[in-house]
Design an enzyme around this catalytic site. Sequence first.
Site, mmCIF file in Angstrom:
data_model
loop_
_atom_site.group_PDB
_atom_site.id
_atom_site.type_symbol
_atom_site.label_atom_id
_atom_site.label_comp_id
_atom_site.label_asym_id
_atom_site.label_seq_id
_atom_site.Cartn_x
_atom_site.Cartn_y
_atom_site.Cartn_z
ATOM 1 N N GLY A 105 0.789 -1.218 0.000
ATOM 2 C CA GLY A 105 0.000 0.000 0.000
ATOM 3 C C GLY A 105 0.823 1.270 0.000
ATOM 4 O O GLY A 105 0.480 2.246 -0.679
ATOM 5 N N ASN B 243 -8.269 3.655 8.365
ATOM 6 C CA ASN B 243 -7.601 2.524 9.017
ATOM 7 C C ASN B 243 -7.658 2.584 10.541
ATOM 8 O O ASN B 243 -7.456 1.573 11.204
ATOM 9 C CB ASN B 243 -6.135 2.453 8.573
ATOM 10 C CG ASN B 243 -5.394 3.756 8.802
ATOM 11 O OD1 ASN B 243 -5.731 4.785 8.206
ATOM 12 N ND2 ASN B 243 -4.395 3.737 9.668
ATOM 13 N N GLN C 235 -7.693 -0.464 3.239
ATOM 14 C CA GLN C 235 -8.528 -1.090 4.267
ATOM 15 C C GLN C 235 -9.856 -1.617 3.743
ATOM 16 O O GLN C 235 -10.505 -2.431 4.405
ATOM 17 C CB GLN C 235 -8.790 -0.106 5.413
ATOM 18 C CG GLN C 235 -7.599 0.131 6.319
ATOM 19 C CD GLN C 235 -7.200 -1.105 7.125
ATOM 20 O OE1 GLN C 235 -7.957 -2.051 7.268
ATOM 21 N NE2 GLN C 235 -5.979 -1.087 7.648
ATOM 22 N N HIS D 196 -1.655 -7.866 2.359
ATOM 23 C CA HIS D 196 -1.597 -8.398 3.721
ATOM 24 C C HIS D 196 -2.753 -7.945 4.608
ATOM 25 O O HIS D 196 -2.879 -8.394 5.742
ATOM 26 C CB HIS D 196 -0.249 -8.063 4.382
ATOM 27 C CG HIS D 196 -0.096 -6.660 4.866
ATOM 28 N ND1 HIS D 196 -0.204 -6.330 6.198
ATOM 29 C CD2 HIS D 196 0.157 -5.517 4.208
ATOM 30 C CE1 HIS D 196 -0.005 -5.026 6.334
ATOM 31 N NE2 HIS D 196 0.221 -4.514 5.146
ATOM 32 N N THR E 101 12.026 -6.883 -10.869
ATOM 33 C CA THR E 101 11.504 -8.228 -11.087
ATOM 34 C C THR E 101 10.282 -8.470 -10.223
ATOM 35 O O THR E 101 10.305 -8.252 -9.017
ATOM 36 C CB THR E 101 12.578 -9.281 -10.761
ATOM 37 O OG1 THR E 101 13.711 -9.054 -11.591
ATOM 38 C CG2 THR E 101 12.050 -10.688 -10.986
ATOM 39 N N CYS F 114 1.806 1.732 11.324
ATOM 40 C CA CYS F 114 3.050 2.328 10.861
ATOM 41 C C CYS F 114 3.633 3.315 11.865
ATOM 42 O O CYS F 114 4.785 3.714 11.751
ATOM 43 C CB CYS F 114 2.824 3.025 9.518
ATOM 44 S SG CYS F 114 2.260 1.908 8.218
#
Length: 384
Positions: free
Chosen positions: A71, A153, A181, A203, A239, A328
């Site tokens: 995100g 969130n 969210q 996640h 990649t 965070c």
Amino acid sequence: MKTYYFDHAATTPLHPDVAKAMLEIMQGPGGNSSSMHAYGRAAKQQLNRSRDSVSAALGCKPAELLFTSGGTESDNAALTGAARAQRKRGKTHIITSAGEHHAVLHTCEWLAKEEGFNVTVLPIDSNGRTSPELVQAAMTPETGLISIMHGNNEIGTLQPVEEIGQIAKASGAIFHVDAVQTLGWIRYRLSELPVDLMSFSAHKINGPQGVGALYVANGTPLEAIQHGGSQERKRRAGTENIAGIAGFAAAVDICVNELKNKQLFMDKLRKRWIEMLQTHVDVPIVINGSERQYLPHIVNISFIGIDTETMLMNLDMEGIAAASGSACTSGALERSHVLRAMDLPQEQIQSAVRFSFGLGNTLEELEDAAQKVGTLVRRIRNNY
């Protein structure tokens, strides 16, 4: 000691079917999707299947879906890439809200400080909502980008993104929505929404950490901020994480199939949790956020008179995982910028705890945990 995980808004446990899909690739022969040999072609096929699957679930074209590391990268790529593209068109004004995730707020601050953009940060109301009328009033001929999250969130409040999107569309501004969210809780048909850019993360939906996506509607000007190879249609070099992307696709597929039942059950858990706390806790509790427009798995509760840090420490000692707000920043245990922006009383801000539910949670464990919360609140009060 029995443990209780009520912090699904921070991250979610990996679904067994997701782990299985990833393991099949991780134990395989490997392959770089940019390589021309058979191993590379196999990796490319897996990448394409995953992109087709996720885009179909989101209601957009495969070419409009860009895979990222999560995100935060999706938000950064959307804001910085769109802002720079719009600057070439003479549009240097950005609008966002005070309730956004720091991945948006800090990026906007950086764009203002380092690249000279003019940023307007709109206030939110006492429910955590952004007013479309305020967005309209903030618009100028130089407005090139608007960024408003879909679901908060910290408090779970849903934003009027369709109304704001129409305002952006009418003015020619790019509209970005942080939907980290809401994925898995809202059924999206992106082709029908007035949204140009939308950020997602795996996640938060029982997928792997380190994988996300950015929806880029056809025709949306966006400059790449990561350079190197020509992966992701030259919009995001590097990649691709094939195993992670396959896990993301598996998690999205599960979300689509289980969305309705999951919504109903999580809303039941949320309401029952509030009822049980009101029964067992002998201090006043206040629910922070909207009473009607909310995500079913998030509830932010102030235990009036009990400091957030003290509450979280005691919850942890009882095996109950909860949070003070955004994962965070919770390591620093800062007071929630969202609750401050809602202009709530200090006693609510300083006593707020976020509980968020998901895979594995049951009514029975909530009943057990609520009794433990009641006991620890009495213990805290007696020690004061």
